[in-house]
Design an enzyme around this catalytic site. Structure first.
Site, PDB file in Angstrom:
ATOM      1  N   SER A  70       0.742  -1.066   0.057  1.00 45.63           N
ATOM      2  CA  SER A  70       0.026   0.000   0.149  1.00 45.63           C
ATOM      3  C   SER A  70       0.961   1.189  -0.008  1.00 45.63           C
ATOM      4  CB  SER A  70      -0.839  -0.052   1.240  1.00 45.63           C
ATOM      5  OG  SER A  70      -1.701  -1.070   1.169  1.00 45.63           O
TER       6      SER A  70
HETATM    7  N1  SAH Z   1      -1.576  -4.530   4.059  1.00 42.79           N
HETATM    8  C1  SAH Z   1      -0.813  -4.434   2.734  1.00 42.79           C
HETATM    9  C2  SAH Z   1      -1.681  -4.521   1.557  1.00 42.79           C
HETATM   10  C3  SAH Z   1      -1.404  -5.605   0.768  1.00 42.79           C
HETATM   11  S1  SAH Z   1      -2.666  -5.648  -0.725  1.00 42.79           S
HETATM   12  C4  SAH Z   1       0.146  -3.496   2.847  1.00 42.79           C
HETATM   13  O1  SAH Z   1       0.537  -2.956   3.857  1.00 42.79           O
HETATM   14  O2  SAH Z   1       0.889  -3.219   1.803  1.00 42.79           O
HETATM   15  C5  SAH Z   1      -4.107  -6.478  -0.136  1.00 42.79           C
HETATM   16  C6  SAH Z   1      -3.717  -8.013   0.152  1.00 42.79           C
HETATM   17  O3  SAH Z   1      -4.978  -8.672   0.630  1.00 42.79           O
HETATM   18  C7  SAH Z   1      -3.169  -8.866  -0.842  1.00 42.79           C
HETATM   19  O4  SAH Z   1      -1.960  -9.672  -0.438  1.00 42.79           O
HETATM   20  C8  SAH Z   1      -4.241 -10.102  -0.892  1.00 42.79           C
HETATM   21  O5  SAH Z   1      -3.780 -11.251  -1.373  1.00 42.79           O
HETATM   22  C9  SAH Z   1      -5.056 -10.140   0.272  1.00 42.79           C
HETATM   23  N2  SAH Z   1      -6.379 -10.540   0.392  1.00 42.79           N
HETATM   24  C10 SAH Z   1      -7.444 -10.242  -0.456  1.00 42.79           C
HETATM   25  N3  SAH Z   1      -8.561 -10.835  -0.134  1.00 42.79           N
HETATM   26  C11 SAH Z   1      -8.102 -11.641   1.090  1.00 42.79           C
HETATM   27  C12 SAH Z   1      -9.007 -12.319   1.833  1.00 42.79           C
HETATM   28  N4  SAH Z   1     -10.127 -12.665   1.665  1.00 42.79           N
HETATM   29  N5  SAH Z   1      -8.436 -12.835   2.858  1.00 42.79           N
HETATM   30  C13 SAH Z   1      -7.152 -12.364   3.189  1.00 42.79           C
HETATM   31  N6  SAH Z   1      -6.254 -11.609   2.510  1.00 42.79           N
HETATM   32  C14 SAH Z   1      -6.733 -11.186   1.160  1.00 42.79           C
END
Ligand code: SAH
Length: 226
Positions: free
Chosen positions: A76
């Site tokens: 993010s």
């Molecule tokens: N918090 C992260 C953002 C990652 S992007 C950061 O600090 O950069 C969002 C993430 O959500 C991805 O890795 C994706 O695989 C995950 N995701 C999507 N749907 C999900 C679900 N139902 N349960 C758990 N993770 C999920």
């Protein structure tokens, strides 16, 4: 006569584009963008974002952009990490927080500095392993990671004082509303094409207040694990 060796850069202090100066500039930008919570700003200042991305991208680690982390996912944007942290903190120390969508663990590491206990779940196993490595390297010992579908929350440790969802959902999963403590705050991007960052405050057992905050852009919240 011994000749003093020049100091060796380490992974955290970094050189050039990952230096303290570059990181200070990121903080100045976050302030300009309206982030006011000093506890959140110092949490962000203490986490080296460049270790969460591939070396080839580390030069861009302190720009205010989302960057690829593999598996079609992203780390993010610093602004959104700061903003969501500020929203759930609401000026108060946090006890127990749940994050849905660990990714590479950057937001998780920031949360570990503003909450006593952090739980975070991710649906893609190799990302859980990656995040675990980063959080271990940074000695974030108050974090527990899980490999599961976060739309069901994490009943085992519920209720949570705050829940932060870092992937966009078409609707707010009921399980997350149920696992929010009374007085707790849930922040989640809602929508498919047009996403809006939404805050849900649980006022009582049955009363939830919803507020739409600002437009955002996240990868989708998907069902199941892989
Ligand atoms: N918090 C992260 C953002 C990652 S992007 C950061 O600090 O950069 C969002 C993430 O959500 C991805 O890795 C994706 O695989 C995950 N995701 C999507 N749907 C999900 C679900 N139902 N349960 C758990 N993770 C999920």
């Amino acid at each position: 006569m011994t000749i003093a060796k020049p100091p060796q850069g380490n992974t955290f202090s970094g050189m050039g584009m990952t230096s303290q100066r570059t990181r200070d500039r990121m903080l100045a930008r976050l302030r300009e963008q309206g982030i006011k919570d000093e506890i959140v700003l110092s949490a962000i200042a203490s986490i080296p974002r460049h270790i969460f991305v591939d070396e080839a991208l580390s030069i861009r680690a302190y720009e205010d952009v989302a960057l690829p982390i593999g598996f079609g996912q992203t780390i993010s944007q610093p602004y959104i990490v700061a903003r969501m942290s500020e929203i759930i903190r609401h000026g108060k120390p946090l006890q127990k927080v749940l994050e849905i969508g660990t990714g590479c663990g950057y937001q998780t590491a920031v949360l570990s500095k503003i909450a006593k206990e952090v739980y975070s779940v991710e649906r893609i196993r190799p990302l859980v392993m990656k995040a675990r490595g980063h959080l271990r390297e940074l000695k974030c010992t108050n974090v527990k990671l899980g490999h599961s579908d976060g739309s069901m929350g994490l009943t085992e440790f519920a209720p949570y004082e705050a829940i932060i969802v870092t992937a966009a959902a078409s609707h707010i999963p009921q399980d997350l509303l149920d696992q929010l403590a009374v007085g707790g705050r849930l922040v989640i991007p809602v929508g498919i094409d047009e996403q809006v960052l939404t805050l849900v405050e649980r006022k009582s057992e049955t009363d939830y207040k919803h507020s739409k905050l600002e437009p955002v852009k996240f990868v989708p919240l998907l069902g199941g694990i892989s």
